[in-house]
Scaffold this active site. Structure first.
Site, PDB file in Angstrom:
ATOM      1  N   TRP A 321       0.914  -1.216  -0.115  1.00  0.00           N
ATOM      2  CA  TRP A 321      -0.009   0.066  -0.022  1.00  0.00           C
ATOM      3  C   TRP A 321       0.932   1.322  -0.012  1.00  0.00           C
ATOM      4  CZ3 TRP A 321      -0.379   4.429   3.276  1.00  0.00           C
ATOM      5  CH2 TRP A 321      -1.245   4.987   3.023  1.00  0.00           C
ATOM      6  N   HIS A 322       2.088   0.992   0.734  1.00  0.00           N
ATOM      7  CA  HIS A 322       2.841   2.277   0.681  1.00  0.00           C
ATOM      8  C   HIS A 322       3.421   2.828  -0.615  1.00  0.00           C
ATOM      9  CE1 HIS A 322       2.167   2.133   5.286  1.00  0.00           C
ATOM     10  NE2 HIS A 322       2.542   3.415   5.226  1.00  0.00           N
ATOM     11  N   GLY A 323       3.778   1.660  -1.302  1.00  0.00           N
ATOM     12  CA  GLY A 323       4.814   2.188  -2.711  1.00  0.00           C
ATOM     13  C   GLY A 323       4.832   1.006  -3.370  1.00  0.00           C
ATOM     14  N   PHE A 473       1.627   8.627  -1.426  1.00  0.00           N
ATOM     15  CA  PHE A 473       1.057   7.406  -1.319  1.00  0.00           C
ATOM     16  C   PHE A 473      -0.564   7.415  -1.491  1.00  0.00           C
ATOM     17  CE2 PHE A 473       4.272   7.376   2.222  1.00  0.00           C
ATOM     18  CZ  PHE A 473       5.155   6.474   1.417  1.00  0.00           C
TER      19      PHE A 473
END
Length: 473
Positions: A321-323, A473
């Protein structure tokens, strides 16, 4: 447009507040929707179409799911939900992960697929997760489908938390969309919270961020141990004050418009275990994954083995999810592994040893994790961790290390103290001591906030370094 900009502070926000006060209450959501879309389009004029598409699709699917549930057709409702989730994750996956996937496929010999070169829409992970929570809540029966597309669009696009959260679940704000209280006290609380967050962001996060930018540009193979630690401690403080400051500003803005958003941070650097840290850090994201991934997978109800699997799945997804790069995947699995170890046996040990050691243990592993997080190149992050422990043969310190320590030591100390609840406890103690002099307390608080505002504006007038780390994000 960012909150910590002169454009937002002196033009956008005053105009929006003025319009919000003078329009009839029945038109306030429509106003918020229009100005929120304008706010997003200011920085993403093309990608505003993606947000509008998500709003329209999830609004329609919410009504569809509700209609199928009312008609007692659970399979049709489930099909609509799955279809909706696929569309939302497909949009997120295409814009955020397509080039990452292609890049890794190209590692196969004789394969050379051109990259799409798609830029990431700002805040797409946040608003898609918010919108998904709505359709899931409708399917579960936690809320009824929103009949007004204006109200639903306001929920998804609400500018205070649009770009970087907190991630607001629909069920926590459903009633506030049509019935929310406003007043001078609430507005004043919002202003205080916003200015506090602005100060954290501008005066601390931006300042220590300059230290990290300098240190991270050094050759990892030659950076001294002390320099590496000064740099990563600066980043540790930067990411906390940057993100928690943004959350404070979002919560404060919400109050100004009558909304109550849940807290997103609770002094995470005071934690005594990694488990506790993730109950205190980015609370809205952890709550989202708990409610919509961990618990549906079975949570801790199906035995230890499946619970550990669920933890691993959640943290793999948290990293992704963060990257879209391997450092975030490894970062997520890193925390997943630590949480599994604590669940198996370590938490019981930590409960028996002095608090100071549990705190050192927690912060050591958190600080190491930020080295993985900070570098998009995984090998560079691992090399920096090696430099922190002298693995490259560099000296313990040099002249640059001493210079950085002497010129920034006080700033880092202020950041460390400010990341704890010590300032809050001191303020509360002073308020209790002056409880019989409310006018003095109010005047003092106003003076402090005014001074803080002036300092922030003075910094912004001359500042060239003003990033928001979680915008990507």
């Amino acid at each position: 447009m960012v909150f910590s900009s002169l454009l937002f502070l002196f033009y956008f926000l005053p105009v929006v507040l003025f319009l919000y006060i003078i329009v009839p209450k029945r038109l306030q959501n429509a106003l918020l929707l229009v100005v929120s879309l304008f706010f997003y389009a200011w920085g993403e004029p093309v990608y505003i179409l993606i947000m509008i598409t998500v709003i329209v699709i999830d609004y329609i699917f919410g009504l569809w799911i509700q209609r199928m549930k009312d008609a007692r057709r659970p399979k049709a409702a489930r099909f609509a939900l799955v279809f909706c989730i696929i569309i939302n994750l497909g949009i997120l996956g295409f814009f955020k992960y397509a080039d990452f996937i292609i890049d890794n496929i190209n590692l196969i010999p004789a394969v050379s697929i051109p990259l799409l070169g798609i830029s990431l829409p700002i805040g797409v992970s946040f608003y898609i997760f918010q919108s998904l929570s709505y359709t899931i809540d409708v399917y579960r029966g936690d809320v009824t489908a929103q009949k007004s597309i204006v109200n639903f669009g306001t929920y998804v696009a609400l500018f205070p938390q649009l770009i970087a959260g907190p991630i607001i679940q629909y069920k926590t704000i459903d009633s506030q969309l049509e019935n929310r209280t406003q007043g001078y006290d609430k507005f004043g609380d919002g202003v205080r919270r916003f200015i506090t967050g602005l100060g954290k962001k501008v005066l601390i996060a931006n300042t220590v961020g300059v230290i990290w930018t300098k240190v991270s540009s050094f050759d990892t193979a030659t950076v001294p141990v002390l320099t590496a630690w000064i740099g990563i401690i600066a980043f540790t403080l930067q990411i906390y004050f940057d993100f928690s400051g943004y959350s404070d500003m979002a919560i404060g803005l919400g109050k100004m418009f009558g909304f109550e958003f849940l807290e997103n941070f609770n002094y995470p650097y005071m934690s005594k275990s990694i488990t506790e840290f993730w109950r205190r850090w980015h609370i809205s994201l952890g709550t989202w994954f708990r409610d919509y991934v961990y618990i549906p997978l079975g949570g801790n109800r199906r035995g230890l083995t499946l619970q550990l699997r669920n933890i691993l799945v959640v943290w793999l997804l948290t990293g992704v999810w963060h990257g879209a790069s391997w450092n975030f995947v490894v970062w997520g699995l890193y925390f997943g592994l630590l949480l599994m170890i604590e669940k198996l046996f370590l938490l019981k040990i930590l409960q028996r040893i002095p608090r100071i050691f549990t705190h050192i243990y927690t912060m050591l592993f958190v600080i190491i994790s930020w080295a993985l997080f900070a570098f998009d190149n995984l090998s560079q992050g691992i090399a920096f961790i090696g430099a922190m422990f002298g693995q490259h043969g560099a000296p313990l310190y040099d002249g640059t290390s001493i210079y950085l320590l002497l010129t920034n030591g006080l700033l880092l100390l202020i950041g460390v103290v400010g990341s704890t609840d010590i300032p809050k406890r001191l303020v509360n103690r002073a308020e209790r001591a002056l409880a019989n002099r409310p006018a003095f307390v109010t005047t003092g608080a106003c003076a402090v906030l005014l001074g803080l505002s002036v300092l922030c504006v003075a910094y912004l007038v001359d500042a060239s370094y003003n990033p928001f780390l979680y915008f990507r994000f």
